[in-house]
Enzyme design. Structure first.
Site, PDB file in Angstrom:
ATOM      1  N   GLY A  77      41.448  41.064  43.380  1.00  0.00           N
ATOM      2  CA  GLY A  77      41.982  40.002  42.605  1.00  0.00           C
ATOM      3  C   GLY A  77      43.066  39.270  42.962  1.00  0.00           C
ATOM      4  N   GLY A  93      43.362  34.757  43.467  1.00  0.00           N
ATOM      5  CA  GLY A  93      43.052  34.221  42.608  1.00  0.00           C
ATOM      6  C   GLY A  93      44.657  33.575  42.563  1.00  0.00           C
ATOM      7  N   GLN A  94      44.464  32.736  41.837  1.00  0.00           N
ATOM      8  CA  GLN A  94      45.760  31.991  41.280  1.00  0.00           C
ATOM      9  C   GLN A  94      47.113  32.611  41.191  1.00  0.00           C
ATOM     10  OE1 GLN A  94      46.324  30.604  36.778  1.00  0.00           O
ATOM     11  NE2 GLN A  94      47.258  28.571  37.934  1.00  0.00           N
ATOM     12  N   ILE A 142      37.173  40.324  46.559  1.00  0.00           N
ATOM     13  CA  ILE A 142      36.009  40.098  47.470  1.00  0.00           C
ATOM     14  C   ILE A 142      35.325  39.427  49.029  1.00  0.00           C
ATOM     15  CG2 ILE A 142      35.271  38.188  46.070  1.00  0.00           C
ATOM     16  CD1 ILE A 142      32.734  40.399  45.408  1.00  0.00           C
ATOM     17  N   ARG A 143      36.333  38.331  48.907  1.00  0.00           N
ATOM     18  CA  ARG A 143      36.034  37.844  49.959  1.00  0.00           C
ATOM     19  C   ARG A 143      38.401  37.829  50.653  1.00  0.00           C
ATOM     20  NH1 ARG A 143      33.785  34.667  46.511  1.00  0.00           N
ATOM     21  NH2 ARG A 143      35.662  34.373  45.148  1.00  0.00           N
ATOM     22  N   ASP A 186      34.982  44.953  46.658  1.00  0.00           N
ATOM     23  CA  ASP A 186      34.151  44.728  45.131  1.00  0.00           C
ATOM     24  C   ASP A 186      34.549  45.319  44.075  1.00  0.00           C
ATOM     25  OD1 ASP A 186      31.648  43.662  43.731  1.00  0.00           O
ATOM     26  OD2 ASP A 186      30.518  43.865  44.539  1.00  0.00           O
ATOM     27  N   TYR A 218      35.233  34.163  27.353  1.00  0.00           N
ATOM     28  CA  TYR A 218      36.112  34.801  27.685  1.00  0.00           C
ATOM     29  C   TYR A 218      37.513  35.985  26.860  1.00  0.00           C
ATOM     30  CZ  TYR A 218      40.505  33.665  30.214  1.00  0.00           C
ATOM     31  OH  TYR A 218      41.712  33.833  30.890  1.00  0.00           O
ATOM     32  N   LYS A 275      38.459  39.043  26.473  1.00  0.00           N
ATOM     33  CA  LYS A 275      39.964  38.941  26.421  1.00  0.00           C
ATOM     34  C   LYS A 275      40.521  39.991  25.200  1.00  0.00           C
ATOM     35  CE  LYS A 275      41.758  37.327  30.189  1.00  0.00           C
ATOM     36  NZ  LYS A 275      42.114  38.564  31.562  1.00  0.00           N
ATOM     37  N   ILE A 283      48.386  28.829  33.203  1.00  0.00           N
ATOM     38  CA  ILE A 283      49.669  29.252  34.082  1.00  0.00           C
ATOM     39  C   ILE A 283      49.692  28.075  34.975  1.00  0.00           C
ATOM     40  CG2 ILE A 283      50.317  30.717  36.683  1.00  0.00           C
ATOM     41  CD1 ILE A 283      50.241  31.559  33.360  1.00  0.00           C
TER      42      ILE A 283
HETATM   43  N1  SER Z   1      44.161  29.651  31.787  1.00  0.00           N
HETATM   44  C1  SER Z   1      43.113  30.263  30.860  1.00  0.00           C
HETATM   45  C2  SER Z   1      41.982  29.263  30.684  1.00  0.00           C
HETATM   46  O1  SER Z   1      41.853  27.422  30.378  1.00  0.00           O
HETATM   47  C3  SER Z   1      43.338  30.817  29.606  1.00  0.00           C
HETATM   48  O2  SER Z   1      44.280  32.123  30.080  1.00  0.00           O
HETATM   49  O3  SER Z   1      40.609  29.880  31.341  1.00  0.00           O
END
Ligand code: SER
Length: 337
Positions: A26, A29-30, A53-54, A69, A158, A162, A188
């Site tokens: 990953g 990503g950010q 993946i990209r 993947d 989500y 977690k 973040i």
């Molecule tokens: N930054 C995440 C979100 O807002 C939380 O961990 O989904």
């Protein structure tokens, strides 16, 4: 397990004992895009393998990149073997607001990536880092100074992923001896890669809109506090926790870490102080409102401080100064529009 895989495992064990070869899954990503550069600066470009993946230019230019993947466990295992990986950073996740649009997909991706990474870590004896989040908490959690060990009943998919991920990672540690470690990240804030689909994204988008348009429409209610963290502290946390002496770790999955907590109004005031013409209005998104209100106002991170010397360096004012400076420079140079 077939014979070829057994042989790979055997070779891997012989060769990788003293190596520091890191795989970031990953990586586009950010967090991944900046963690890749950060780890390469510490451990060497060739020792940090970025997988996503990209294909993304900034992470594939300076060191090894592999298109992966992560849902394909055999492909993940073969990468770990190929590069003699000893540490996996699993950063694959659909964030909170996106997850609510397609909960089954969020469960499949977030848990699928984690279970594959844990299994491969078990087979090859790798350490594994997987971020948890403020999203692991829910409405019944104490919102102020949220303790390390407390009620965790999130009502987003989500958050369900977690909490499940924290439990599964601890299970792999106690059952199979996998060196799994994790932090509960706040929102973040960063200036390289935009986050996508999170509830805390407003605290990044506001800076781009402030410079681009001088105004911002905020989707989160004005007085909701959430923990936030500037990217340099987040990167530091990843390294510090993974380098920590395991005998000091009472907790593993996952540590509260905190550095600043603010509401949209407080962030707005901090930007306006530096850009008096900046304006902000609200168009509250009901999904983000419900999620934001269910999360902690501010976590207690004393266990992380005690067990692995966690100590953030960035506060609200330092972060705002730096974000405005860096993003303005990018606009002036035409790197973003
Ligand atoms: N930054 C995440 C979100 O807002 C939380 O961990 O989904």
């Amino acid at each position: 397990m077939d014979n070829q895989l057994k042989f790979c495992l055997h070779l891997h064990k012989i060769k990788s004992e003293t190596m520091k070869n890191i795989l970031i899954v990953g990586a586009g990503g950010q967090i991944g895009s900046e963690l890749t550069a950060h780890l390469r600066s510490i451990y060497g470009n060739q020792n940090v393998i970025a997988a996503d993946i990209r294909k993304t230019d900034n992470i594939s230019d300076d060191g090894p990149f592999e298109q992966l993947d992560v849902m394909e466990c055999a492909a993940l295992a073969s990468l770990v073997h190929k590069y003699k990986v000893d540490t996996i950073f699993n950063l694959v996740a659909l964030l909170s607001a996106t997850g609510e649009k397609n909960p089954t997909l969020a469960w499949r991706i977030n848990m699928g990536a984690l279970t594959n990474c844990l299994e491969v870590a078990r087979w090859f004896g790798c350490a594994i880092f997987t971020p948890s989040s403020i999203g692991a908490f829910g409405e019944n959690t104490p919102h102020d100074d949220t303790p390390q060990d407390t009620i965790m009943r999130p009502n987003t998919i989500y958050g369900v992923c977690k909490v499940s991920g924290e439990l599964l990672s601890d299970y792999y540690h106690s059952r199979f001896g996998v060196d799994s470690r994790s932090v509960r990240f706040p929102g973040i804030i960063s200036n390289v890669t935009l986050p996508g689909g999170g509830t805390t994204d407003y605290a990044v988008e506001i800076f781009y809109e402030a410079i681009r348009k001088g105004s911002f429409v905020c989707p989160v209610p004005e007085n909701v506090y959430m923990d936030m963290m500037y990217m340099p502290d987040a990167l530091n946390a990843c390294v510090k926790l993974m380098e920590a002496d395991p005998s000091r770790l009472v907790h593993r999955n996952s540590f509260n870490i905190a550095s600043m907590s603010f509401t949209p109004e407080i962030l707005y005031a901090a930007i306006k102080k530096r850009m008096p013409e900046f304006t902000m209005t609200y168009e509250v998104d009901p999904v983000k409102k419900a999620i934001a209100e269910s999360w902690p106002n501010k976590m207690d991170d004393s266990c992380a401080r005690k067990e692995w010397d966690w100590a953030p360096e960035w506060n609200l004012d330092l972060m705002v100064d730096d974000m405005l400076k860096v993003i303005k420079e990018k606009f002036d140079k035409g790197l973003i529009r």
